[in-house]
Design a protein around this motif. Structure first.
Motif, PDB file in Angstrom:
ATOM      1  N   ILE A 142       0.864  -1.304   0.035  1.00  0.00           N
ATOM      2  CA  ILE A 142       0.057   0.010   0.104  1.00  0.00           C
ATOM      3  C   ILE A 142       0.874   1.116   0.015  1.00  0.00           C
ATOM      4  N   CYS A 143       2.069   1.260   0.738  1.00  0.00           N
ATOM      5  CA  CYS A 143       2.825   2.314   0.666  1.00  0.00           C
ATOM      6  C   CYS A 143       3.521   2.459  -0.858  1.00  0.00           C
ATOM      7  N   ASN A 144       3.865   1.596  -1.248  1.00  0.00           N
ATOM      8  CA  ASN A 144       4.258   1.526  -2.867  1.00  0.00           C
ATOM      9  C   ASN A 144       3.142   2.334  -3.604  1.00  0.00           C
ATOM     10  N   ILE A 145       2.114   1.820  -3.556  1.00  0.00           N
ATOM     11  CA  ILE A 145       0.846   2.365  -4.143  1.00  0.00           C
ATOM     12  C   ILE A 145       0.760   3.744  -3.926  1.00  0.00           C
ATOM     13  N   ASN A 146       0.873   4.218  -2.670  1.00  0.00           N
ATOM     14  CA  ASN A 146       0.533   5.661  -2.403  1.00  0.00           C
ATOM     15  C   ASN A 146       1.703   6.697  -3.005  1.00  0.00           C
ATOM     16  N   ASN A 147       2.854   6.121  -2.846  1.00  0.00           N
ATOM     17  CA  ASN A 147       3.944   6.651  -3.471  1.00  0.00           C
ATOM     18  C   ASN A 147       3.825   7.060  -5.003  1.00  0.00           C
ATOM     19  N   HIS A 148       3.224   5.904  -5.471  1.00  0.00           N
ATOM     20  CA  HIS A 148       3.122   6.012  -7.139  1.00  0.00           C
ATOM     21  C   HIS A 148       2.243   7.139  -7.483  1.00  0.00           C
ATOM     22  N   LEU A 149       0.952   6.803  -6.612  1.00  0.00           N
ATOM     23  CA  LEU A 149      -0.062   7.956  -6.821  1.00  0.00           C
ATOM     24  C   LEU A 149       0.296   9.324  -6.544  1.00  0.00           C
ATOM     25  N   CYS A 247      -8.522   5.695 -24.300  1.00  0.00           N
ATOM     26  CA  CYS A 247      -7.171   5.523 -23.608  1.00  0.00           C
ATOM     27  C   CYS A 247      -7.353   6.232 -22.288  1.00  0.00           C
ATOM     28  N   ILE A 248      -6.500   5.814 -21.344  1.00  0.00           N
ATOM     29  CA  ILE A 248      -5.981   6.640 -20.263  1.00  0.00           C
ATOM     30  C   ILE A 248      -4.839   7.453 -20.661  1.00  0.00           C
ATOM     31  N   VAL A 249      -4.743   8.684 -20.691  1.00  0.00           N
ATOM     32  CA  VAL A 249      -3.825   9.476 -21.196  1.00  0.00           C
ATOM     33  C   VAL A 249      -3.362  10.429 -20.156  1.00  0.00           C
ATOM     34  N   GLY A 250      -1.754  10.024 -19.882  1.00  0.00           N
ATOM     35  CA  GLY A 250      -1.096  10.730 -18.954  1.00  0.00           C
ATOM     36  C   GLY A 250      -0.143  11.678 -19.299  1.00  0.00           C
ATOM     37  N   SER A 265       3.438   4.097 -12.220  1.00  0.00           N
ATOM     38  CA  SER A 265       2.298   5.028 -11.539  1.00  0.00           C
ATOM     39  C   SER A 265       0.911   5.060 -12.287  1.00  0.00           C
ATOM     40  N   LEU A 266       1.058   5.131 -13.633  1.00  0.00           N
ATOM     41  CA  LEU A 266      -0.108   5.287 -14.655  1.00  0.00           C
ATOM     42  C   LEU A 266      -0.886   3.936 -14.399  1.00  0.00           C
ATOM     43  N   PHE A 267      -0.085   3.068 -14.428  1.00  0.00           N
ATOM     44  CA  PHE A 267      -0.920   1.648 -14.244  1.00  0.00           C
ATOM     45  C   PHE A 267      -1.616   1.447 -12.900  1.00  0.00           C
ATOM     46  N   ILE A 268      -0.806   1.888 -12.088  1.00  0.00           N
ATOM     47  CA  ILE A 268      -1.312   1.743 -10.585  1.00  0.00           C
ATOM     48  C   ILE A 268      -2.641   2.598 -10.453  1.00  0.00           C
ATOM     49  N   TRP A 269      -2.489   3.884 -11.040  1.00  0.00           N
ATOM     50  CA  TRP A 269      -3.856   4.775 -11.233  1.00  0.00           C
ATOM     51  C   TRP A 269      -5.023   4.063 -11.686  1.00  0.00           C
ATOM     52  N   MET A 270      -4.613   3.276 -13.027  1.00  0.00           N
ATOM     53  CA  MET A 270      -5.628   2.557 -13.595  1.00  0.00           C
ATOM     54  C   MET A 270      -6.450   1.653 -12.687  1.00  0.00           C
ATOM     55  N   GLU A 272      -6.498   1.398  -9.437  1.00  0.00           N
ATOM     56  CA  GLU A 272      -7.096   2.276  -8.110  1.00  0.00           C
ATOM     57  C   GLU A 272      -8.356   2.750  -8.705  1.00  0.00           C
ATOM     58  N   ASN A 273      -8.622   2.872 -10.054  1.00  0.00           N
ATOM     59  CA  ASN A 273      -9.623   3.615 -10.547  1.00  0.00           C
ATOM     60  C   ASN A 273     -10.647   2.816 -11.197  1.00  0.00           C
ATOM     61  N   SER A 274     -10.160   1.287 -10.941  1.00  0.00           N
ATOM     62  CA  SER A 274     -11.275   0.379 -11.751  1.00  0.00           C
ATOM     63  C   SER A 274     -11.178   0.303 -12.977  1.00  0.00           C
ATOM     64  N   TYR A 275     -10.407   0.937 -13.794  1.00  0.00           N
ATOM     65  CA  TYR A 275     -10.316   0.405 -15.315  1.00  0.00           C
ATOM     66  C   TYR A 275      -9.484  -0.739 -15.625  1.00  0.00           C
ATOM     67  N   LYS A 276      -9.774  -1.270 -16.681  1.00  0.00           N
ATOM     68  CA  LYS A 276      -9.301  -2.531 -17.294  1.00  0.00           C
ATOM     69  C   LYS A 276      -8.569  -2.327 -18.416  1.00  0.00           C
ATOM     70  N   LYS A 277      -7.208  -2.950 -18.558  1.00  0.00           N
ATOM     71  CA  LYS A 277      -6.481  -2.520 -19.843  1.00  0.00           C
ATOM     72  C   LYS A 277      -7.207  -3.399 -20.874  1.00  0.00           C
ATOM     73  N   ALA A 278      -7.215  -2.784 -22.248  1.00  0.00           N
ATOM     74  CA  ALA A 278      -7.530  -3.561 -23.339  1.00  0.00           C
ATOM     75  C   ALA A 278      -6.623  -4.511 -23.809  1.00  0.00           C
ATOM     76  N   GLU A 279      -6.793  -5.155 -25.002  1.00  0.00           N
ATOM     77  CA  GLU A 279      -5.709  -5.958 -25.552  1.00  0.00           C
ATOM     78  C   GLU A 279      -4.621  -5.108 -26.238  1.00  0.00           C
ATOM     79  N   GLU A 280      -4.986  -4.022 -26.806  1.00  0.00           N
ATOM     80  CA  GLU A 280      -4.134  -3.322 -27.361  1.00  0.00           C
ATOM     81  C   GLU A 280      -2.639  -2.827 -26.643  1.00  0.00           C
ATOM     82  N   PRO A 281      -1.775  -2.536 -27.331  1.00  0.00           N
ATOM     83  CA  PRO A 281      -0.400  -2.280 -26.466  1.00  0.00           C
ATOM     84  C   PRO A 281      -0.503  -0.697 -26.237  1.00  0.00           C
ATOM     85  N   PRO A 282       0.212  -0.606 -25.004  1.00  0.00           N
ATOM     86  CA  PRO A 282       0.349   0.946 -24.822  1.00  0.00           C
ATOM     87  C   PRO A 282       1.450   1.437 -25.457  1.00  0.00           C
TER      88      PRO A 282
END
Length: 307
Positions: A142-149, A247-250, A265-270, A272-282
């Protein structure tokens, strides 16, 4: 008429790129040497030699690795998936052969990997945990998550966007070394084609593998020039499209040393905000040349396609 060496090399790379895309899209299908060499329009013997020379792995080793990495991706996101069904889906004759291949890459069995998957920890599990060691691990997680957020909050502007189809010219590259040289080669080619002068032209990078799963030296990426203009293909230049997607765009303004942390950090944000990655590449889209920035920073949009 003599055929130049560059023309032959261009043809090799073009056909191997075609095969890489086919493998990526058909990991759950039969991928025999005969069928793939036929698709590349080479004899099996000739194709096998060319593939190993360009990719640095034999065809069989490459396909096994890609299938194992695909199963890891599934295990990371679907904790309760049947390992037996997964092994059969991705071309392994038995659960034991799958387990042996998996352990060779990750040093543990698929079932052990499932149990140790760090995604199982959450704020809810921490509150419910009665085991001191698990509680300690959860707190670190959780500490790691919070640091990234916090990093995201201070360094990024995040939006959910509908991205239109993007056409590109690209060079395929494997691994984290030599990326800048590939960008320089692509820019030189694009300048000669008159593409860089167009204000709508952007440089980009597509990640076909995940650094969480694939050895950094084997991660496949496409170094790209995004353009709708026509151009002539030369040497190892390939063409393709990024499919239209949500897309999530940062938007970040960061040094080259901050890319890994920004992506994590962007993947953790995804998550934590209950989004699910699609098959397409980032992918990344750049808005400046960092060498011309007063602090040598990249102004870059990181894109995660989502469902």
């Amino acid at each position: 008429m003599l055929i130049s060496k560059n023309s032959i090399e261009k043809d090799y790379i073009s056909r191997i790129n075609l095969i890489l895309k086919h493998i990526e899209n058909n990991l759950d299908s039969e991928l025999s040497l005969d069928s793939l060499s036929g698709l590349a329009l080479y004899s099996p013997f000739h194709f096998h030699r060319i593939f190993k020379a360009i990719i640095g792995e034999t065809l069989r080793a490459y396909i096994i690795r890609k299938r194992i990495e695909k199963t890891v991706s599934v295990l990371l996101h679907k904790r309760h998936v049947s390992i037996t069904e997964l092994s059969l889906q991705y071309g392994f004759n038995s659960n034991s052969s799958f387990t042996r291949a998996f352990k060779k890459f990750y040093g543990m069995s698929p079932s052990e990997f499932q149990k140790k998957n760090p995604n199982k920890f959450s704020k809810i599990r921490k509150a419910e945990s009665k085991n001191g060691q698990e509680n300690l691990i959860s707190e670190k997680y959780i500490c790691n998550i919070n640091n990234h957020l916090n990093w995201i909050k201070m360094n990024a502007n995040i939006e959910i966007k509908e991205i239109p189809e993007l056409k590109f010219a690209s060079i395929t590259h494997f691994g984290i070394h030599g990326v800048e040289d590939v960008f320089n080669r692509l820019v030189k080619w694009a300048n000669a084609e008159g593409l860089i002068k167009n204000p709508e032209t952007k440089m980009a990078r597509i990640f076909h593998d995940s650094f969480k799963i694939t050895d950094p030296d084997k991660v496949r990426m496409s170094i790209c020039v995004l353009t709708n203009k026509s151009f002539s293909l030369k040497e190892d230049i390939d063409t393709g499209t990024i499919k239209s997607s949500k897309c999530i765009v940062g938007r970040f303004e960061i040094t080259t040393n901050d890319f890994e942390k920004s992506w994590s950090s962007l993947f953790i944000w995804m998550n934590e905000n209950s989004y699910k990655k699609a098959e397409e590449p980032p992918f990344e889209i750049y808005h400046n040349d960092f060498r011309e920035h007063i602090e040598n920073k990249c102004i870059v949009d990181l894109h995660i396609p989502i469902e």
